[in-house]
Scaffold this motif. Structure first.
Motif, short mmCIF file in Angstrom:
data_model
loop_
_atom_site.label_atom_id
_atom_site.label_comp_id
_atom_site.label_asym_id
_atom_site.label_seq_id
_atom_site.Cartn_x
_atom_site.Cartn_y
_atom_site.Cartn_z
N ILE A 92 -3.73 10.08 18.38
CA ILE A 92 -4.68 11.20 18.50
C ILE A 92 -4.88 11.91 17.16
N PHE A 93 -4.12 11.50 16.14
CA PHE A 93 -4.25 12.01 14.78
C PHE A 93 -4.33 10.83 13.82
N PRO A 94 -4.69 11.06 12.55
CA PRO A 94 -4.66 9.97 11.58
C PRO A 94 -3.28 9.34 11.47
N GLU A 95 -3.22 8.10 11.06
CA GLU A 95 -1.97 7.34 11.05
C GLU A 95 -0.91 7.96 10.14
N TRP A 96 -1.32 8.66 9.10
CA TRP A 96 -0.36 9.22 8.14
C TRP A 96 0.25 10.54 8.60
N LEU A 97 -0.24 11.11 9.71
CA LEU A 97 0.18 12.45 10.12
C LEU A 97 1.37 12.40 11.07
N HIS A 98 2.36 13.25 10.79
CA HIS A 98 3.55 13.36 11.64
C HIS A 98 3.82 14.84 11.94
N ILE A 99 4.35 15.10 13.12
CA ILE A 99 4.85 16.44 13.46
C ILE A 99 6.25 16.27 14.03
N GLU A 100 7.21 16.87 13.35
CA GLU A 100 8.60 16.85 13.82
C GLU A 100 8.98 18.24 14.28
N GLU A 101 9.69 18.31 15.38
CA GLU A 101 10.24 19.58 15.84
C GLU A 101 11.71 19.64 15.49
N ASN A 102 12.09 20.70 14.78
CA ASN A 102 13.50 20.88 14.40
C ASN A 102 13.95 22.28 14.81
N PRO A 103 14.58 22.42 15.97
CA PRO A 103 15.02 23.73 16.45
C PRO A 103 16.25 24.26 15.72
N HIS A 104 16.84 23.45 14.83
CA HIS A 104 18.12 23.80 14.23
C HIS A 104 18.02 24.13 12.75
N LYS A 109 -10.30 16.59 20.13
CA LYS A 109 -9.97 15.18 19.91
C LYS A 109 -10.64 14.67 18.65
N ASN A 110 -11.92 14.98 18.51
CA ASN A 110 -12.65 14.56 17.32
C ASN A 110 -12.16 15.28 16.07
N MET A 111 -11.89 16.58 16.23
CA MET A 111 -11.43 17.37 15.08
C MET A 111 -10.10 16.84 14.55
N TRP A 112 -9.18 16.48 15.45
CA TRP A 112 -7.88 15.98 15.01
C TRP A 112 -8.01 14.62 14.31
N THR A 113 -8.84 13.75 14.85
CA THR A 113 -9.01 12.44 14.20
C THR A 113 -9.79 12.56 12.90
N ASN A 114 -10.52 13.67 12.72
CA ASN A 114 -11.30 13.87 11.50
C ASN A 114 -10.50 14.54 10.38
N ILE A 115 -9.20 14.75 10.58
CA ILE A 115 -8.38 15.33 9.51
C ILE A 115 -8.26 14.32 8.38
N LEU A 116 -8.66 14.77 7.19
CA LEU A 116 -8.61 13.90 6.00
C LEU A 116 -7.34 14.12 5.18
N SER A 117 -6.90 15.37 5.09
CA SER A 117 -5.75 15.66 4.24
C SER A 117 -5.16 17.03 4.60
N ILE A 118 -3.91 17.22 4.22
CA ILE A 118 -3.23 18.50 4.37
C ILE A 118 -2.50 18.79 3.06
N SER A 119 -2.67 20.00 2.55
CA SER A 119 -2.04 20.36 1.27
C SER A 119 -0.62 20.87 1.50
N ASN A 120 0.09 21.08 0.40
CA ASN A 120 1.51 21.43 0.49
C ASN A 120 1.77 22.93 0.38
#
Length: 447
Positions: A281-293, A413-424
């Motif tokens: 549902i997102f570009p292949e390079w995108l990851h979201i990790e949850e770290n509660p600790h 759905k379209n907006m998420w797949t249309n993500i091109l990049s995220i800055s740091n």
């Protein structure tokens, strides 16, 4: 030192309250129970134009008892922690459960999921609840904003808060755990004026430790700069173009994923992602990790509101949705296992392309930078998205002028797949930690 001793006494009182509740509940047969008690102590100060508008001292606590009578449930809460008060609460909860409809999926979590040894996440960094210092903290932000530029002509307020929270949880499966935390916040909102046109903007920060909070003078100057940058705002023509959600708004953009994958919406079939588990549902390079600790993390916690242990987990991997967000009830409805999300998410870490915000602007070339969102126009059932926005028009990677009175719209759905990049340029003041997000195209409604 006096504050630490006071907190220790409060914590022991709450532990005794939970112990007393569990002990009294043992006298009742055929019932299981969970007990949660929470107390928040703190101060907050609001200043406007050097006048103290309000000073608040909080010392609020509540006891929550949930009784399960086979598959029927009774819930009650009170601020009365006395033995007689607890006895009355138990009787009321039991009576409620007797008249509640039976639900096969109700009950305590599976014992193997519970947290029987809460890790220390370094969330507790108390400082004295000093009203004078709090007033000074809030005043400095406002004074620095006024000093920054003569076009800053008014204030919508400067705010500072210092709060301590104690959580104690227990149940009839033998769990009794606790943790405490601190949270500091400062905020300022200023009004700028030029050629009889006025604009407002704000800045804020929040942290677990006072020393990690943005210094009030820096916050004041940043607020003034933001407000002045809004002067001369224009309303652009209706168009389709690339868009960047600034780091302040990108966490809001990703927050809609929380609702879309929450267990309640999934089992009710009221989410547009109902059939997308284990799908991209997102570009292949995108990851979201949850770290509660994460130590001192704003979203860190050892267990959820049902006592289920929190764990590091992948939410999105290679753009693919990995999991729903489940509590005990909706997990059983879906024939799955709780993911420890009763009460919400912990720290979400969104991957980025390791480029600066300036480089992200150059990548977009021409389009809209959104710095503030308004309204609640998001439909989780369909994914349709429509919100008011303000920001800046960008040409050839350079910010040209401020923009207001526009609406951005599309489908998530379209907006998420249309993500091109995220800055740091990560926003550390949210439990969704994300940089600025570039989308290839979105609908903008203006003139």
């Amino acid at each position: 030192m006096q504050l630490v001793n006071q907190i220790e006494k409060e914590e022991n009182l709450l532990i005794n309250t939970v112990n007393n509740t569990l002990r009294l509940a043992q006298e009742k047969v055929n019932f299981s129970i969970e007990v949660f008690v929470k107390k928040t102590i703190g101060i907050s100060v609001n200043i406007r134009n050097s006048i103290i508008e309000n000073v608040e001292f909080n010392s609020d606590g509540a006891l929550f008892i949930t009784v399960y009578n086979k598959f029927s449930k009774g819930v009650v809460s009170s601020k009365d922690f006395s033995i007689n008060g607890i006895k009355k609460m138990l009787e009321i909860a039991i009576n409620i459960s007797k008249y509640s409809s039976s639900d096969f999926f109700s009950g305590l979590p599976d014992v193997e999921l519970l947290c029987f040894k809460a890790p220390d996440l370094d969330l507790f960094h108390p400082s004295e609840l000093n009203i004078k210092n709090a007033i000074s903290f809030a005043s400095i932000s406002e004074k620095e904003a006024f000093k920054y530029d003569k076009r800053i002509i008014n204030s919508e307020g400067s705010f500072f808060s210092n709060h301590i929270t104690i959580n104690v949880f227990g149940n009839s499966l033998g769990m009794l755990e606790k943790y405490k935390s601190t949270r500091y916040s400062n905020y300022a909102c200023m009004i700028a004026k030029d050629n009889n046109i006025m604009q407002r903007d704000f800045s804020y920060s929040t942290s677990r430790k006072l020393d990690d909070l943005e210094k009030p003078d820096i916050l004041g100057r940043k607020t003034a700069k933001n407000a002045i940058s809004r002067l001369g705002s224009k309303k652009i023509n209706t168009t389709r173009c690339p868009i960047i959600f600034s780091k302040e708004t990108s966490s809001i953009f990703f927050s809609h994923l929380i609702s879309a994958i929450s267990g309640d919406n999934v089992y009710r079939k009221s989410t547009f992602l109902l059939h997308d588990l284990k799908k991209r549902i997102f570009p292949e390079w995108l990851h979201i990790e949850e770290n509660p600790h994460i130590r001192k993390g704003l979203g860190s916690k050892p267990f959820d509101s049902e006592g289920v242990s929190t764990n590091i987990k992948s939410i999105i991997k290679n753009g693919i949705l990995q999991t729903w967000l489940l509590n005990t009830y909706n997990a059983r409805k879906l024939n799955l296992t709780s993911t420890g999300h009763s009460g919400g998410i912990s720290n979400w870490l969104v991957s980025n392309k390791n480029i600066s915000f300036r480089e992200l602007l150059k990548t977009m070339k021409t389009g809209l930078l959104v710095t503030e969102l308004m309204g609640q126009g998001v439909d989780i059932v369909s994914g349709n998205y429509s919100r008011g926005a303000v920001g800046f028009w960008v040409e050839n990677g350079i910010i040209k002028y401020p923009v207001n009175e526009i609406t951005i719209s599309g489908n998530l759905k379209n907006m998420w797949t249309n993500i091109l990049s995220i800055s740091n340029d990560i926003n550390m003041y949210s439990n969704i930690q994300c940089g600025s997000v570039l989308l290839s195209e979105i609908q903008i409604s203006g003139n």
